[in-house]
Design a protein around this motif. Structure first.
Motif, PDB file in Angstrom:
ATOM      1  N   ALA A 158     -14.498   5.959  23.890  1.00 12.78           N
ATOM      2  CA  ALA A 158     -13.772   5.089  24.811  1.00 12.78           C
ATOM      3  C   ALA A 158     -12.962   4.097  23.992  1.00 12.78           C
ATOM      4  O   ALA A 158     -13.345   3.717  22.883  1.00 12.78           O
TER       5      ALA A 158
ATOM      6  N   ARG B 292     -15.808  -7.700  16.096  1.00 15.99           N
ATOM      7  CA  ARG B 292     -15.060  -8.907  15.695  1.00 15.99           C
ATOM      8  C   ARG B 292     -13.558  -8.779  15.973  1.00 15.99           C
ATOM      9  O   ARG B 292     -12.753  -9.532  15.413  1.00 15.99           O
TER      10      ARG B 292
ATOM     11  N   MET C  30     -20.664  -4.317  26.974  1.00 15.17           N
ATOM     12  CA  MET C  30     -19.294  -3.888  26.680  1.00 15.17           C
ATOM     13  C   MET C  30     -19.254  -2.438  26.192  1.00 15.17           C
ATOM     14  O   MET C  30     -18.212  -1.990  25.713  1.00 15.17           O
TER      15      MET C  30
ATOM     16  N   LEU D 276     -12.263   0.805  23.084  1.00 14.25           N
ATOM     17  CA  LEU D 276     -12.976  -0.470  23.172  1.00 14.25           C
ATOM     18  C   LEU D 276     -12.701  -1.269  21.905  1.00 14.25           C
ATOM     19  O   LEU D 276     -12.262  -0.717  20.895  1.00 14.25           O
TER      20      LEU D 276
ATOM     21  N   ARG E  62     -17.678  -1.417   9.036  1.00 13.68           N
ATOM     22  CA  ARG E  62     -18.624  -0.345   8.727  1.00 13.68           C
ATOM     23  C   ARG E  62     -19.022   0.391  10.003  1.00 13.68           C
ATOM     24  O   ARG E  62     -19.108  -0.205  11.081  1.00 13.68           O
TER      25      ARG E  62
ATOM     26  N   MET F 298     -13.939  11.646  21.862  1.00  8.76           N
ATOM     27  CA  MET F 298     -14.905  11.288  22.899  1.00  8.76           C
ATOM     28  C   MET F 298     -15.216   9.796  22.882  1.00  8.76           C
ATOM     29  O   MET F 298     -16.166   9.354  23.542  1.00  8.76           O
TER      30      MET F 298
ATOM     31  N   ALA G 232     -19.136   1.548  26.777  1.00  9.05           N
ATOM     32  CA  ALA G 232     -18.854   2.609  27.744  1.00  9.05           C
ATOM     33  C   ALA G 232     -20.066   3.529  27.822  1.00  9.05           C
ATOM     34  O   ALA G 232     -20.798   3.700  26.837  1.00  9.05           O
TER      35      ALA G 232
ATOM     36  N   ARG H 253     -25.900  13.731  19.372  1.00  7.22           N
ATOM     37  CA  ARG H 253     -26.765  14.907  19.591  1.00  7.22           C
ATOM     38  C   ARG H 253     -27.377  14.936  20.997  1.00  7.22           C
ATOM     39  O   ARG H 253     -28.378  15.637  21.222  1.00  7.22           O
TER      40      ARG H 253
ATOM     41  N   SER I 228     -22.216  18.440  15.850  1.00 10.06           N
ATOM     42  CA  SER I 228     -23.192  17.729  15.025  1.00 10.06           C
ATOM     43  C   SER I 228     -23.908  18.744  14.149  1.00 10.06           C
ATOM     44  O   SER I 228     -24.103  19.899  14.550  1.00 10.06           O
TER      45      SER I 228
ATOM     46  N   LEU J 194     -21.471   6.689  27.389  1.00  7.98           N
ATOM     47  CA  LEU J 194     -21.101   7.907  26.664  1.00  7.98           C
ATOM     48  C   LEU J 194     -22.356   8.525  26.080  1.00  7.98           C
ATOM     49  O   LEU J 194     -23.385   7.857  25.966  1.00  7.98           O
ATOM     50  N   PRO J 195     -22.299   9.787  25.689  1.00  7.80           N
ATOM     51  CA  PRO J 195     -23.504  10.428  25.133  1.00  7.80           C
ATOM     52  C   PRO J 195     -23.893   9.830  23.788  1.00  7.80           C
ATOM     53  O   PRO J 195     -23.041   9.517  22.967  1.00  7.80           O
TER      54      PRO J 195
ATOM     55  N   VAL K  45     -28.815  -1.423   9.976  1.00 10.26           N
ATOM     56  CA  VAL K  45     -29.052  -0.124  10.617  1.00 10.26           C
ATOM     57  C   VAL K  45     -30.418  -0.154  11.302  1.00 10.26           C
ATOM     58  O   VAL K  45     -31.420  -0.436  10.655  1.00 10.26           O
TER      59      VAL K  45
ATOM     60  N   LEU L 228     -21.647   3.834  11.281  1.00  9.86           N
ATOM     61  CA  LEU L 228     -22.658   4.812  10.884  1.00  9.86           C
ATOM     62  C   LEU L 228     -22.360   6.131  11.586  1.00  9.86           C
ATOM     63  O   LEU L 228     -22.253   6.172  12.818  1.00  9.86           O
TER      64      LEU L 228
ATOM     65  N   ARG M 204     -30.145   6.329  14.866  1.00  8.18           N
ATOM     66  CA  ARG M 204     -29.794   5.144  14.079  1.00  8.18           C
ATOM     67  C   ARG M 204     -28.466   4.573  14.574  1.00  8.18           C
ATOM     68  O   ARG M 204     -27.566   5.311  14.997  1.00  8.18           O
ATOM     69  N   THR M 205     -28.351   3.271  14.497  1.00  6.49           N
ATOM     70  CA  THR M 205     -27.075   2.641  14.845  1.00  6.49           C
ATOM     71  C   THR M 205     -26.873   1.460  13.921  1.00  6.49           C
ATOM     72  O   THR M 205     -27.849   0.870  13.433  1.00  6.49           O
ATOM     73  N   LEU M 206     -25.623   1.147  13.641  1.00  4.21           N
ATOM     74  CA  LEU M 206     -25.295   0.044  12.744  1.00  4.21           C
ATOM     75  C   LEU M 206     -24.781  -1.121  13.566  1.00  4.21           C
ATOM     76  O   LEU M 206     -23.825  -0.969  14.334  1.00  4.21           O
ATOM     77  N   VAL M 207     -25.422  -2.264  13.407  1.00  6.59           N
ATOM     78  CA  VAL M 207     -25.019  -3.444  14.172  1.00  6.59           C
ATOM     79  C   VAL M 207     -24.692  -4.564  13.204  1.00  6.59           C
ATOM     80  O   VAL M 207     -25.412  -4.765  12.229  1.00  6.59           O
ATOM     81  N   GLU M 208     -23.604  -5.264  13.462  1.00  5.05           N
ATOM     82  CA  GLU M 208     -23.256  -6.422  12.630  1.00  5.05           C
ATOM     83  C   GLU M 208     -24.015  -7.655  13.158  1.00  5.05           C
ATOM     84  O   GLU M 208     -24.439  -7.668  14.309  1.00  5.05           O
ATOM     85  N   PRO M 209     -24.168  -8.683  12.339  1.00  6.20           N
ATOM     86  CA  PRO M 209     -24.907  -9.877  12.776  1.00  6.20           C
ATOM     87  C   PRO M 209     -24.331 -10.453  14.069  1.00  6.20           C
ATOM     88  O   PRO M 209     -23.115 -10.556  14.212  1.00  6.20           O
TER      89      PRO M 209
ATOM     90  N   GLU N 262     -23.455  10.301  11.871  1.00  6.01           N
ATOM     91  CA  GLU N 262     -24.424  11.346  11.529  1.00  6.01           C
ATOM     92  C   GLU N 262     -23.663  12.573  11.010  1.00  6.01           C
ATOM     93  O   GLU N 262     -22.470  12.730  11.299  1.00  6.01           O
TER      94      GLU N 262
END
Lengths: 392, 392, 392, 392
Positions: B327, B333, A325, B329, B204, B325, A327, A333, B391, A329-330, A183, B206, A204-209, B208
């Motif tokens: 896209a 993985r 890759m 995608l 997983r 909302m 889109a 919040r 939100s 998008l907002p 995160v 994330l 915050r955003t969750l990213v995989e390896p 809000e």
């Protein structure tokens, strides 16, 4: 406060001067036609950026301000519904008058009024001036890409700047920058430096390896894709992309041309040039970028991956915009800016993809790591390229 | 193993029978024309679903299998590039022959061969049969929505089923289901129940804190939007949406018609009916859904929010598909299925939005919480509606 | 008078029966789709010809006449502005209901009423019945040509009538019939036999000495034109014709197909057949006819030349319509018929060319030497061919 | 001979100077964009007329002639297939370079070479020079009408010439000139004065007794047609005309605009002006002219009637082109001119109508009684009007 204001005034002068510098080699004729609906004439860019300051700063805040020409509100509004009716987008190329000199006088009229008014504007209005400068920088880039498209339609292949050179490659070997995921935060912080509303809020955003390519994909690599039948292999393409390839007979990036000696040439702002194979490939659509990545057994990065990895990349900026890759998008919040400038970004959030980085055409100081550029997946008249990624 | 196989055989028979049941009221003429390129004739749906089993199961695995008609491979391939050339999509409505009876014979031919072969198929091929059944269920829904569109073009307004009733509303009061957010998992697990490749891998995400509407937006609420000038207010709309409204003169959901008494009517599979204001609104585009949410000061949910909240919603399924909302995608993985069926989902991942839930036209047993339906933002001939979110 | 009336009644029955005979091999599905905007479904032809009698004879003259179905006035009006609003032409292919049986019942309903009313109709109304029969005969031809076009879109290439044969050639050697020119009369005389308003008034015309081909141009001759690069030589073509060739990639008459053995095949109402080289060429546009004549160093006849020469030609009728170089324009002192049927011909007098003779699809008894058929120069789904001419 | 040659040289200089005079008020920008595919930029007209002399006179006949710029052969060929490939017509508006000054230098280069060569050219080549001058005069008219169209697209409504005035009316009362009919000759005689190939050969024609209006139809009369619902009454229109009215929402002549005071204004080369009701109506299509004549219970003249009556008309020339009801077709025994200039007229003989007379934009000396102008029935950006006729 005086220092800060003076900083804005200086910056205003510098940005406006850069627009003029880019338009300087153009004749009134060069600055008039519209080569496709997506593009605009140089004259229009020069005027529209001034209209922005006149409409959103001068007219609402300066009671004595005299509008330069009352017809310009109609002619040079781009897409702001809240700012009233406007000239049809497809008809921007028929405005032979006002002349280029008229438009330059318009710019000076607006500049004089704005420089004079600047010290007395409140903070919120100053922020709109700042927005106007970033807006103008975007149009500086469009002025070049639209001109390149116009000149490319002309069989005599005009030269805009004989010294124009393509962006050079960062390094020859492709390496992989690894990121362990987790995160993290992306997006622009609320306070401090300027950002468009669509870059906010920081969240915050969750990213995989994942791993991301250390450099951009090159013309040499793109040539391999072509030689391997990339443009003839349906299964490499998105469905919409394959339909686009078929309908338009696409066989190479936008400004490439096959030459008798089998070495492609490329139309540039310096005219037609032999293709430099070590340069990053540019003027490709999302469809092409995606097909290339599929062919390579890899993928494009997401915009979050790109933003997290960017600080470690030597060619993130200044060469070409990089399709992600994601889109457009907002963010969670997201709130569009208040007033008419709320139409600046938010209303375009369907059907488009995010590009990150910046290009050789981006004016210095306009780039930032949180910047979200966006285009439709078929568009490629911008300096668009790609960087590869993979999940770990 | 025998039990399981017998389960698949039973399921095969049941799904195929449901297709026939839906087509039963149709004449050969009803089943032949194509009312727009997006839609297909009922006869085509009946044949294409059989072609799927013939092409991907019977021909590759049964050496003695006799193809029913060699022209059908060309006629009834939808979009599988790997399965060879095919009839132009826009020309599906000119196939007056084979007749509906011929197609029914084709279905029986395929059914007999497949039922006989089923016990001897290996697990991987059985999985393709399973995929073929889900594929057929999708076409059951399309058969109805395409027929509704066709009948709607006919001034005599034919009745498909006089007893057809619109989906009823779950509850009259709108409440808000709150979710505290955090890292959760969405998507289909690898093992166990069936899912399309695009629902995988489970991963997983994330989220809000958010709240989601306890029920779908109703016709009555949509009427308020219309009365409040929703379709005439540019600033409520996405830019592409506003252009679409202007170009097509859109003023209400697809099958509504203003009546002299000011109470709209709606064309349905039971013919034209007075609009039931308490029913969920259907046949709206993403553009309309987004504009409505903006008008309401709210937003659409993301597909992750929807999936996390769905177990608590009483009308998540069986009424109408709900625009999100998000896209359409690939999940992190994501790997398309191997072989030609890898074209099933992955190649459509540009320009479309995800819808969640299921509709009154979705066959029983086809819905699931991880299901990702997808359409272009202007399309609305499906049973598409919306649920609001915000939100926290 | 009784004899005459009975003659009209007999003729009414015979013409109506011929329409039914032509439609007899068709299923409801065959009779429903519309393969292009120029063509109409067979069901529509069956209904529209009945609507003509209902609208222009029965409803205005028979107070007790009960309209068969009130929706048909909207559905089956072709282009009569004076007869009220009508279904969009491009949407004729979505009328799956009424069924073919419904339409047949409609025909019987109209027939019964009309046969009963016939003895009591005044002369003017009887003349409208006569017009309605000629109108129906035109639609008999269209029913076949539209069906041929529909079946040609179907990759399974359905057979309408296995015994259908192409029109045979009149003679193998081309001879020239000479005419000394001068002032002659053409057009239909006022009294006596039936003619459309556009064939009148009979009037003097001045013709210079000319010769006209004794037979139609054959497939063999057309093949020479193709082999000589006719379709690739811009200077043979009218400007609009060359643009049409380029845009549509035209390389041969409409229903020809190049076969591996280099001998073309042709799609016919008997399915695909080897091309009979001695047959008159058909399904060519005016552009093609004109280019062929230019290639041959000759020209097409004018309609006056054709009409003057026709009595001496053995294949003037019954094989194919023959393009003339005359635009379809009013004869001197032309007056459209009174009332709604005044829209029958006159309003089409721009942009079209006259064809003379009749084709294999023209019902027996419909042809006459003054007949003026007309189509746009690009149209070729009718049985259209050509005869050469030259000035002396 | 010397006198004659010197006459041609003088005429050459005068015609070329008139082109320059018409272009004199234009900036390079004014001369660059293309407002629709039918129209061309002023710069293109200036260059194309010079290309005509270079391609058909100088290059084939003068061994030492140096082509001004080898790219111009591609850029400025209009439609001569025999003269090689050419720039796409729709892309003429993107040629910002060569500049207007470059084009002027091109004109001088061609002029110098041609004036020097003129005395030594043989008679056939001199005839081509003569053709080139008439060709240039046609483009002088197009230069104005295309410019008017371009300026009309610009919301600022530029003024080309503040002193431009509309053509005045010949007389206020409409009288009828009667002609007894009979066999007469029309068309241009072989020897003597210049005529285009399509005006030849002079030939006999048979005309029935008729009368023709002594003056052109006026704006006041057109206003009556509008007030009487002319544009809303389907039965007044040709079928193609009514479709055109509906598709484009046509409600008045091309450059009219309804003003708040109910008195229309008209956009002209002097900018927007109040409509002078006594002036002849202009900028109407054939469809409109025909509908007006139908509304008036009259008709348009044929081109033969016009040519026979013209010597007795005071406003036959110099006001507006007059639609005739004659299709543009070859005269009996028409032979296109030899060589590439054979494409000048003949290949346009389908789908167009003949206009006779000349307009206010026609250069002095270009008009003649046998002149056949031609346009498609929907086109109206030329100075097109009408004169009524009736059969006696």
């Amino acid at each position: 406060m005086a220092t800060l204001l003076s900083g804005l005034a200086e910056r205003y002068a510098a940005v406006r001067a850069e627009t003029d510098r880019r338009a300087a080699p153009l004749s009134d004729a060069d600055a008039t036609p519209q080569s496709m609906e997506d593009a605009s004439p140089a004259k229009w860019h020069l005027a529209h950026t001034s209209w922005f300051f006149e409409t959103f700063i001068l007219s609402p805040n300066l009671p004595q301000y005299r509008v330069f020409d009352p017809t310009f509100a109609f002619l040079f509004n781009s897409y702001y519904e809240a700012a009233g009716p406007r000239h049809a987008r497809a008809c921007r190329g028929f405005i032979t008058r006002p002349t280029l000199d008229d438009i330059r006088a318009y710019r000076q009229h607006v500049d004089a009024a704005l420089i004079a008014a600047l010290p007395d504007l409140d903070a919120e209005t100053q922020a709109l001036v700042e927005l106007g400068l970033h807006h103008e920088q975007q149009h500086q880039e469009l002025l070049w890409t639209d001109l390149l498209h116009l000149f490319a339609q002309n069989p005599v292949e005009p030269v805009y700047d004989a010294h124009w050179t393509s962006p050079s490659a960062a390094e020859s070997q492709l390496a992989w920058h690894r990121h362990e995921g987790g995160v993290s935060e992306i997006g622009a912080a609320e306070a401090g430096t300027f950002a468009y509303d669509c870059e906010r809020p920081r969240h915050r955003t969750l990213v995989e390896p994942f791993a991301i390519g250390s450099r951009l994909v090159t013309n040499a690599e793109w040539d391999e894709f072509i030689d391997d039948g990339g443009y003839e292999t349906a299964t490499l393409w998105l469905s919409d992309g394959w339909a686009w390839v078929q309908e338009h007979g696409v066989r190479h990036p936008l400004y490439w041309r096959a030459e008798p000696d089998n070495r492609p040439s490329q139309f540039t702002l310096a005219g037609r040039k032999a293709l430099n194979t070590a340069d990053p490939v540019t003027h490709i659509s999302y469809y092409e970028a995606d097909a290339f990545a599929t062919w390579a057994g890899l993928r494009l990065p997401t915009e979050a991956e790109w933003e997290l990895a960017a600080p470690g990349l030597s060619d993130a900026f200044g060469r070409c915009w990089q399709w992600t890759m994601s889109a457009y998008l907002p963010y969670p919040r997201f709130q569009p800016a208040a007033g008419a400038v709320g139409e600046y970004n938010g209303k375009f959030m369907s059907g488009q993809f995010v590009l990150r980085g910046s290009s050789i055409a981006t004016p210095s100081g306009h780039e930032r790591v949180t910047y979200r550029n966006f285009f439709y997946p078929h568009q490629r008249w911008q300096f668009t390229g790609l960087r590869l990624a993979k999940s770990l």
